[in-house]
Design a protein around this motif. Sequence first.
Motif, short mmCIF file in Angstrom:
data_model
loop_
_atom_site.label_atom_id
_atom_site.label_comp_id
_atom_site.label_asym_id
_atom_site.label_seq_id
_atom_site.Cartn_x
_atom_site.Cartn_y
_atom_site.Cartn_z
N ILE A 1 -46.01 -91.95 -20.65
CA ILE A 1 -45.50 -90.60 -20.66
C ILE A 1 -46.49 -89.61 -21.41
O ILE A 1 -46.98 -89.77 -22.58
N ILE A 2 -47.01 -88.53 -20.75
CA ILE A 2 -48.28 -87.68 -21.12
C ILE A 2 -47.73 -86.25 -21.13
O ILE A 2 -48.52 -85.53 -21.70
N ASP A 3 -46.43 -85.95 -20.89
CA ASP A 3 -46.11 -84.54 -20.84
C ASP A 3 -45.48 -83.96 -21.98
O ASP A 3 -45.06 -83.12 -22.07
N ARG A 4 -45.14 -84.99 -22.90
CA ARG A 4 -44.70 -84.64 -24.29
C ARG A 4 -44.70 -85.66 -25.38
O ARG A 4 -45.06 -86.86 -24.99
N ASP A 5 -44.72 -85.29 -26.46
CA ASP A 5 -44.69 -86.12 -27.57
C ASP A 5 -43.16 -86.74 -27.94
O ASP A 5 -42.34 -86.23 -28.59
N PHE A 6 -42.75 -87.99 -27.13
CA PHE A 6 -41.40 -88.32 -26.98
C PHE A 6 -40.87 -89.20 -28.17
O PHE A 6 -41.78 -89.54 -29.16
N VAL A 7 -39.74 -88.98 -28.21
CA VAL A 7 -38.93 -89.69 -29.37
C VAL A 7 -38.67 -91.11 -29.25
O VAL A 7 -38.54 -91.57 -28.19
N VAL A 8 -38.95 -91.87 -30.38
CA VAL A 8 -38.81 -93.52 -30.24
C VAL A 8 -37.56 -93.75 -30.99
O VAL A 8 -36.83 -94.53 -30.45
N ALA A 9 -37.37 -93.06 -32.06
CA ALA A 9 -36.14 -93.22 -32.59
C ALA A 9 -35.59 -92.25 -33.71
O ALA A 9 -36.45 -91.17 -33.91
N THR A 10 -34.37 -92.16 -33.84
CA THR A 10 -34.00 -90.99 -34.89
C THR A 10 -33.02 -91.67 -35.77
O THR A 10 -32.46 -92.73 -35.54
N VAL A 11 -33.08 -90.71 -36.78
CA VAL A 11 -31.93 -91.15 -38.07
C VAL A 11 -30.51 -90.10 -37.70
O VAL A 11 -30.72 -88.84 -38.05
N ALA A 12 -29.48 -90.60 -37.03
CA ALA A 12 -28.49 -89.88 -36.62
C ALA A 12 -27.43 -89.76 -37.86
O ALA A 12 -27.29 -90.58 -38.65
N ALA A 13 -26.74 -88.75 -37.79
CA ALA A 13 -25.58 -88.42 -39.08
C ALA A 13 -24.70 -89.31 -38.95
O ALA A 13 -24.09 -89.74 -37.58
N PRO A 14 -24.14 -89.58 -40.08
CA PRO A 14 -22.96 -90.68 -39.74
C PRO A 14 -21.61 -89.96 -39.11
O PRO A 14 -21.35 -89.02 -39.16
N ASP B 1 -35.11 -88.57 -43.19
CA ASP B 1 -33.58 -88.25 -43.68
C ASP B 1 -33.05 -88.17 -42.56
O ASP B 1 -33.25 -88.50 -41.05
N ILE B 2 -31.54 -87.56 -42.54
CA ILE B 2 -30.67 -87.63 -41.59
C ILE B 2 -31.42 -86.75 -40.52
O ILE B 2 -31.70 -85.49 -40.93
N ASN B 3 -31.09 -86.76 -39.31
CA ASN B 3 -31.67 -85.75 -38.20
C ASN B 3 -33.02 -85.77 -38.00
O ASN B 3 -33.59 -85.14 -37.13
N ASP B 4 -33.69 -86.68 -38.97
CA ASP B 4 -35.32 -86.86 -38.58
C ASP B 4 -35.66 -87.65 -37.61
O ASP B 4 -34.67 -88.38 -37.08
N ASN B 5 -36.79 -87.70 -37.05
CA ASN B 5 -37.06 -88.75 -35.86
C ASN B 5 -38.37 -89.10 -35.98
O ASN B 5 -39.21 -88.59 -36.76
N ILE B 6 -38.66 -90.33 -35.39
CA ILE B 6 -40.27 -90.67 -35.13
C ILE B 6 -40.63 -90.63 -33.55
O ILE B 6 -39.65 -90.94 -32.57
N ARG B 7 -41.62 -89.93 -33.74
CA ARG B 7 -42.26 -89.85 -32.25
C ARG B 7 -43.57 -90.62 -31.88
O ARG B 7 -43.84 -91.01 -32.82
N TRP B 8 -43.90 -90.36 -30.80
CA TRP B 8 -45.16 -91.17 -30.39
C TRP B 8 -46.20 -91.07 -31.54
O TRP B 8 -46.97 -91.84 -31.98
N HIS B 9 -46.64 -89.84 -31.94
CA HIS B 9 -47.65 -89.65 -32.78
C HIS B 9 -47.44 -90.23 -34.15
O HIS B 9 -48.62 -90.25 -35.02
N ASP B 10 -46.07 -90.58 -34.52
CA ASP B 10 -45.89 -91.16 -35.66
C ASP B 10 -46.44 -92.55 -35.82
O ASP B 10 -46.25 -93.28 -37.02
N LEU B 11 -46.30 -93.38 -34.67
CA LEU B 11 -46.62 -94.72 -34.59
C LEU B 11 -47.99 -95.08 -35.27
O LEU B 11 -48.95 -94.30 -35.13
N LYS B 12 -47.96 -96.27 -35.75
CA LYS B 12 -49.16 -96.73 -36.29
C LYS B 12 -49.72 -97.74 -35.27
O LYS B 12 -48.94 -98.65 -34.80
#
Length: 224
Positions: free
Chosen positions: A174-187, A154-165
């Motif tokens: 990058i091992i110090d955080r579960d980094f963001v790959v993409a986000t769904v930004a508000a219009p 949904d809007i403002n949700d994101n995909i991080r490393w652990h979400d990838l298949k």
Amino acid sequence: MATFETITAEDRARAGKGVARATRRDGKVPAVIYGAKQEPSLIALDPRIVLRELKRGGWRSRLYEIDTGKTKTRALMRDVQFHPVTDRPEHVDFQRLAAGEKVRVAVQVTFLNEAISVGLKRGGMLNVVRHAVEVLCDPDSIPDHFEADLGPLDINDNIRWHDLKGTEGARPTIIDRDFVVATVAAPTVIAETAPEPAQAATAPAPAKGGPAKAAAPAKPAAKK
């Protein structure tokens, strides 16, 4: 098991700028295979093969078996140098792969279900932070790509490393955080501003026939 694509090449006997120029005059692209604690191997490639791989995209994570007719070497294409004017490939660097020796590679991210994404259907905008993710993995298990499912976002949700298949056997650099790959930004909403009122017109000049200017006072008479 990883799939290696075979590309044909020719051995080059000597190194040096003069030899490289001669290779280009012969219509070939000079290249080198380095790494795995071995001496560099000098080869020459058909430029059509190089251009074909570049146009396919994802060439930095594609696995190659370079066949010179005498030897077969497994490698990754690491860098391509181009002519500054013609943009033709002038030199290619390959990294030799050795079993059990992990390599650093950038794996492309493929985004799925964009058409049914909750947030995108509501007018959100997909903001891709990383089109590829750099990982360490064994040469025999380099993934072709990672998958990111946009469907439930949904809007403002994101995909991080652990979400990838498809990340099994790969460790991100990058091992110090579960980094963001993409986000769904508000219009983005651009508020319409009301037009500013017209500037007041400058005061008109006095109409003809108006009162004349007062005469200047007369100078006093000079003393005798």
